[in-house]
Motif scaffolding. Structure first.
Motif, PDB file in Angstrom:
ATOM      1  N   THR A 213       0.671  -1.014   0.246  1.00 26.45           N
ATOM      2  CA  THR A 213       0.569  -0.351  -0.110  1.00 26.45           C
ATOM      3  C   THR A 213       0.378   1.683   0.314  1.00 26.45           C
ATOM      4  O   THR A 213       1.654   1.172   0.527  1.00 26.45           O
ATOM      5  CB  THR A 213      -0.277   0.086   1.353  1.00 26.45           C
ATOM      6  N   VAL A 214       1.029   1.969  -0.452  1.00 30.16           N
ATOM      7  CA  VAL A 214       1.139   3.432  -0.800  1.00 30.16           C
ATOM      8  C   VAL A 214       0.260   4.274  -0.184  1.00 30.16           C
ATOM      9  O   VAL A 214      -0.921   4.660  -0.799  1.00 30.16           O
ATOM     10  CB  VAL A 214       1.521   4.117  -2.353  1.00 30.16           C
ATOM     11  N   SER A 215       1.015   5.332   0.314  1.00 28.17           N
ATOM     12  CA  SER A 215       0.242   6.258   1.715  1.00 28.17           C
ATOM     13  C   SER A 215       1.347   7.392   1.305  1.00 28.17           C
ATOM     14  O   SER A 215       1.872   7.272   1.989  1.00 28.17           O
ATOM     15  CB  SER A 215      -0.953   5.964   2.654  1.00 28.17           C
ATOM     16  N   GLY A 216       0.720   8.481   1.434  1.00 23.80           N
ATOM     17  CA  GLY A 216       1.644   9.825   0.842  1.00 23.80           C
ATOM     18  C   GLY A 216       3.336   9.000   0.809  1.00 23.80           C
ATOM     19  O   GLY A 216       3.225   9.225  -0.682  1.00 23.80           O
ATOM     20  N   ASP A 217       4.106  10.007   1.809  1.00 20.89           N
ATOM     21  CA  ASP A 217       5.745   9.404   1.320  1.00 20.89           C
ATOM     22  C   ASP A 217       6.356   8.322   1.518  1.00 20.89           C
ATOM     23  O   ASP A 217       7.494   7.695   1.708  1.00 20.89           O
ATOM     24  CB  ASP A 217       6.230  10.480   2.227  1.00 20.89           C
ATOM     25  N   THR A 218       5.152   6.818   1.405  1.00 17.05           N
ATOM     26  CA  THR A 218       5.567   5.898   2.767  1.00 17.05           C
ATOM     27  C   THR A 218       5.122   4.502   1.965  1.00 17.05           C
ATOM     28  O   THR A 218       3.513   4.862   1.357  1.00 17.05           O
ATOM     29  CB  THR A 218       4.756   5.489   4.069  1.00 17.05           C
ATOM     30  N   ALA A 219       5.454   3.332   1.631  1.00 14.42           N
ATOM     31  CA  ALA A 219       5.413   2.242   1.341  1.00 14.42           C
ATOM     32  C   ALA A 219       4.662   1.205   2.874  1.00 14.42           C
ATOM     33  O   ALA A 219       6.182   1.518   4.399  1.00 14.42           O
ATOM     34  CB  ALA A 219       6.648   1.831   0.462  1.00 14.42           C
ATOM     35  N   TYR A 220       4.020   0.842   2.632  1.00 14.65           N
ATOM     36  CA  TYR A 220       3.106  -0.092   3.657  1.00 14.65           C
ATOM     37  C   TYR A 220       3.513  -1.783   3.894  1.00 14.65           C
ATOM     38  O   TYR A 220       2.770  -1.938   1.781  1.00 14.65           O
ATOM     39  CB  TYR A 220       1.728   0.025   4.268  1.00 14.65           C
ATOM     40  N   VAL A 221       3.979  -2.554   3.426  1.00 17.84           N
ATOM     41  CA  VAL A 221       4.507  -3.991   3.064  1.00 17.84           C
ATOM     42  C   VAL A 221       3.461  -4.991   4.402  1.00 17.84           C
ATOM     43  O   VAL A 221       4.168  -4.644   5.272  1.00 17.84           O
ATOM     44  CB  VAL A 221       5.731  -4.208   2.570  1.00 17.84           C
ATOM     45  N   VAL A 222       3.219  -6.193   3.724  1.00 14.18           N
ATOM     46  CA  VAL A 222       3.087  -6.858   4.471  1.00 14.18           C
ATOM     47  C   VAL A 222       3.842  -7.992   4.118  1.00 14.18           C
ATOM     48  O   VAL A 222       3.666  -8.854   2.764  1.00 14.18           O
ATOM     49  CB  VAL A 222       1.633  -7.438   5.137  1.00 14.18           C
ATOM     50  N   ASP A 223       4.828  -8.497   4.938  1.00  9.49           N
ATOM     51  CA  ASP A 223       5.177  -9.899   4.913  1.00  9.49           C
ATOM     52  C   ASP A 223       4.664 -10.872   4.962  1.00  9.49           C
ATOM     53  O   ASP A 223       4.922 -11.124   6.671  1.00  9.49           O
ATOM     54  CB  ASP A 223       7.031 -10.127   5.397  1.00  9.49           C
ATOM     55  N   GLY A 224       4.382 -11.900   4.525  1.00  7.71           N
ATOM     56  CA  GLY A 224       3.402 -13.274   4.820  1.00  7.71           C
ATOM     57  C   GLY A 224       4.571 -14.557   5.244  1.00  7.71           C
ATOM     58  O   GLY A 224       4.263 -15.034   6.201  1.00  7.71           O
ATOM     59  N   GLY A 225       5.589 -13.963   5.311  1.00  3.84           N
ATOM     60  CA  GLY A 225       6.787 -15.158   4.969  1.00  3.84           C
ATOM     61  C   GLY A 225       7.346 -14.538   6.585  1.00  3.84           C
ATOM     62  O   GLY A 225       7.452 -15.374   7.129  1.00  3.84           O
ATOM     63  N   GLY A 226       7.390 -14.066   6.931  1.00  2.51           N
ATOM     64  CA  GLY A 226       8.486 -12.804   7.476  1.00  2.51           C
ATOM     65  C   GLY A 226       7.535 -12.766   9.239  1.00  2.51           C
ATOM     66  O   GLY A 226       8.329 -12.270   9.542  1.00  2.51           O
ATOM     67  N   ASN A 227       6.193 -12.991   8.651  1.00  4.89           N
ATOM     68  CA  ASN A 227       5.496 -12.258   9.423  1.00  4.89           C
ATOM     69  C   ASN A 227       5.248 -11.105  10.159  1.00  4.89           C
ATOM     70  O   ASN A 227       5.541 -10.653  11.832  1.00  4.89           O
ATOM     71  CB  ASN A 227       5.053 -13.651  10.940  1.00  4.89           C
ATOM     72  N   THR A 228       5.858  -9.883   9.127  1.00  6.89           N
ATOM     73  CA  THR A 228       6.335  -9.141  10.100  1.00  6.89           C
ATOM     74  C   THR A 228       5.622  -7.513   8.917  1.00  6.89           C
ATOM     75  O   THR A 228       4.939  -7.893   7.735  1.00  6.89           O
ATOM     76  CB  THR A 228       7.644  -8.408   9.610  1.00  6.89           C
ATOM     77  N   ALA A 229       5.477  -7.243   9.554  1.00  2.00           N
ATOM     78  CA  ALA A 229       4.528  -5.365   8.303  1.00  2.00           C
ATOM     79  C   ALA A 229       5.662  -4.284   8.258  1.00  2.00           C
ATOM     80  O   ALA A 229       6.585  -3.755   9.205  1.00  2.00           O
ATOM     81  CB  ALA A 229       3.302  -5.101   8.746  1.00  2.00           C
ATOM     82  N   TYR A 230       5.535  -3.630   7.741  1.00  2.68           N
ATOM     83  CA  TYR A 230       6.630  -2.822   6.888  1.00  2.68           C
ATOM     84  C   TYR A 230       6.104  -1.501   6.852  1.00  2.68           C
ATOM     85  O   TYR A 230       5.338  -1.401   6.242  1.00  2.68           O
ATOM     86  CB  TYR A 230       7.891  -2.842   6.058  1.00  2.68           C
ATOM     87  N   LYS A 231       6.625  -0.194   7.673  1.00  2.00           N
ATOM     88  CA  LYS A 231       6.764   1.199   6.992  1.00  2.00           C
ATOM     89  C   LYS A 231       8.002   1.630   6.228  1.00  2.00           C
ATOM     90  O   LYS A 231       8.807   1.646   6.855  1.00  2.00           O
ATOM     91  CB  LYS A 231       5.719   2.078   8.378  1.00  2.00           C
ATOM     92  N   ILE A 232       7.893   1.844   5.059  1.00  2.00           N
ATOM     93  CA  ILE A 232       9.557   2.060   4.535  1.00  2.00           C
ATOM     94  C   ILE A 232       8.878   3.723   3.792  1.00  2.00           C
ATOM     95  O   ILE A 232       8.452   3.601   2.539  1.00  2.00           O
ATOM     96  CB  ILE A 232      10.153   1.241   3.301  1.00  2.00           C
ATOM     97  N   LYS A 233       9.489   4.876   3.740  1.00  2.00           N
ATOM     98  CA  LYS A 233       9.641   5.736   3.057  1.00  2.00           C
ATOM     99  C   LYS A 233       9.960   5.452   1.931  1.00  2.00           C
ATOM    100  O   LYS A 233      10.501   4.866   1.644  1.00  2.00           O
ATOM    101  CB  LYS A 233      10.945   7.263   3.595  1.00  2.00           C
ATOM    102  N   LEU A 234       9.169   6.624   0.705  1.00  2.00           N
ATOM    103  CA  LEU A 234       9.337   6.398  -0.463  1.00  2.00           C
ATOM    104  C   LEU A 234      11.154   6.743  -0.832  1.00  2.00           C
ATOM    105  O   LEU A 234      11.524   5.729  -2.609  1.00  2.00           O
ATOM    106  CB  LEU A 234       8.663   6.750  -1.358  1.00  2.00           C
ATOM    107  N   ASP A 235      11.113   7.236  -0.237  1.00  2.00           N
ATOM    108  CA  ASP A 235      12.518   7.766  -0.498  1.00  2.00           C
ATOM    109  C   ASP A 235      13.895   6.967   0.181  1.00  2.00           C
ATOM    110  O   ASP A 235      15.194   6.670  -0.150  1.00  2.00           O
ATOM    111  CB  ASP A 235      12.733   9.016  -0.808  1.00  2.00           C
TER     112      ASP A 235
END
Length: 460
Positions: A213-235
């Protein structure tokens, strides 16, 4: 094994007047595109084009055992792509022959291109999956993994490859900024390397980025293998990794085994007192009307029914159970009225049927947490994998998300909803009640109105 050839003619593009497929009661499902192999996310670009992630069917390259396939081998090839359908109905495959891994010889359970989303400037971002120990991806990752610990049970069930058996798929398990005209990819984040060096959930060292999911300047990624949610700045300047907790169940939920057979090590965690802990396997993410990240889980083996959760992650980064009582969720999104749309891959455990044709469903959760089944099990949403809301305000879903050329995107028309009594969460009720009057609700994948982006769009 000869790689399967993918021609554009293998896609079928349909319109409501000639190929709508009615459901039994609740809705009409109109097929937009089919012939997709292991179909994943559906999304819309700023010019109104529809995109479908096609992980592909792997190939005859090197193989690795995968926890996603209960340790059956998945093998590498170049059979993935990103399918694009213009508003005028013109088909095109982008990133054709992209790196892919899948079971062989069936071609099921593919991992490759998982999702594509766009920012407010019309820039595209591409997510790729993996479904295994990331050290097996390529020689660089294997050498990196040699310096970090691997749980003992993982060494038994899906160990590192030898150097001559790595998959040679360096583009997998990454987030890219993508030029859809030239095919150029700029890496923003490498989930494989981060899982090796940090292992956020402290479990098996495995990664399978599944949803973007992309919102504003951030990508939100759900990792089903790593059981982890990530918030990542697009830069790429900053990120946050949030582990999603396991669920504790009674050991009685485990299926009976044949005499003398034992569960593979690490498949479930045996706890004192007759309980087990199963992995979350998060597969869907969306930004809510309150600005929080909502993460849905598929849940791990034994894939219990009515035990999948939805978490809310606020500014404090703490995942709290928002709703419970679902089965094998693969995606979710909010509509403009603030309803949460929950897509279930199957309403029964995947151990009970053919993984390609499980009876999936679509459930609406209103702001007051009333649950309504919009498309029930058996009404056409077999093994559904992705959901988005189109520029026309309609719901679009990828179905039959397992298997070569079985996948399709359908539009949900003519919904006649029936409310059903289902469990709710007090936490969820309070959270949604506090934001129910916010008015304009952001859509999951398109955070800006179509008209505002047309002038800035990348036209393919």
């Amino acid at each position: 094994m000869k790689l399967k050839s993918f021609a554009l003619t293998s896609l079928t593009f349909c319109f409501a007047a000639i190929c709508g497929t009615p459901s039994v009661q609740a809705a009409t499902l109109t097929t937009i595109v089919d012939g997709i192999s292991n179909a994943r996310a559906v999304s819309f670009g700023p010019d109104g084009s529809l995109y479908v992630a096609e992980p592909g069917i792997g190939g005859n390259g090197n193989c690795q055992p995968s926890p996603s396939t209960l340790f059956q081998p998945i093998c590498a090839g170049n059979s993935g792509s990103l399918v694009k359908v213009t508003p005028g109905g013109q088909p095109q495959r982008l990133f054709n022959n992209f790196q892919s891994i899948a079971e062989q010889p069936t071609g099921n359970q593919g991992a490759g291109i998982q999702d594509v989303q766009f920012d407010s400037q019309g820039n595209a971002y591409l997510l790729t999956g993996f479904a295994g120990y990331p050290g097996n991806r390529d020689l660089e990752s294997l050498n990196l993994g040699a310096n970090f610990p691997i749980p003992e049970q993982q060494l038994v069930t899906f160990p590192p490859s030898t150097p001559d058996k790595v998959l040679n798929t360096p583009l997998l398990a990454q987030l890219f900024k993508a030029d859809l005209n030239t095919g150029e990819l700029e890496s923003i984040f490498d989930f494989g390397k981060y899982e090796i060096t940090n292992n956020p959930d402290r479990g098996d060292v495995v990664t399978n980025p599944f949803d973007l999911t992309v919102s504003g300047d951030t990508a939100y990624v759900v990792d089903g293998g790593g059981n982890t949610a990530y918030k990542i700045k697009l830069d790429g300047s900053d990120f946050q990794a949030i582990a999603i907790p396991k669920k504790v169940l009674s050991a009685s939920s485990l299926p009976p085994l044949p005499p003398g057979q034992e569960l593979p090590p690490g498949l479930v965690e045996i706890l004192p007192g007759g309980n087990i802990a199963i992995q979350s396997v998060p597969t869907g993410g969306t930004i809510g009307p309150d600005g929080a990240l909502y993460v849905a889980e598929y849940s791990g083996f034994p894939y219990p029914e009515n035990e999948s959760r939805i978490f809310r992650i606020g500014d404090d980064g703490n995942p709290e159970v928002f709703l419970d009582g679902f089965t094998q969720i693969t995606d979710l999104t909010f509509d403009e009225e603030g309803n949460l749309l929950v897509l279930q891959f199957g309403d029964e455990s995947q151990l009970q049927g053919d993984l390609r044709f499980l009876p999936g469903s679509l459930i609406q959760v209103a702001p007051d947490l009333t649950r309504t089944t919009l498309v029930a099990a058996g009404e056409g949403l077999e093994s559904s994998a992705g959901i988005d809301i189109g520029p026309d305000g309609q719901i679009y879903i990828t179905k039959r998300g397992v298997g070569p050329e079985l996948g399709s995107v359908v539009r949900v028309d003519g919904i006649v909803a029936e409310k059903v009594p289902e469990p709710t969460s007090i936490l969820g009720l309070l959270a949604l009640a506090s934001v129910g009057a916010t008015g304009a609700i952001a859509k999951r994948k398109r955070q800006h109105k179509l008209g505002e982006l047309l002038a800035k769009a990348e036209i393919v």
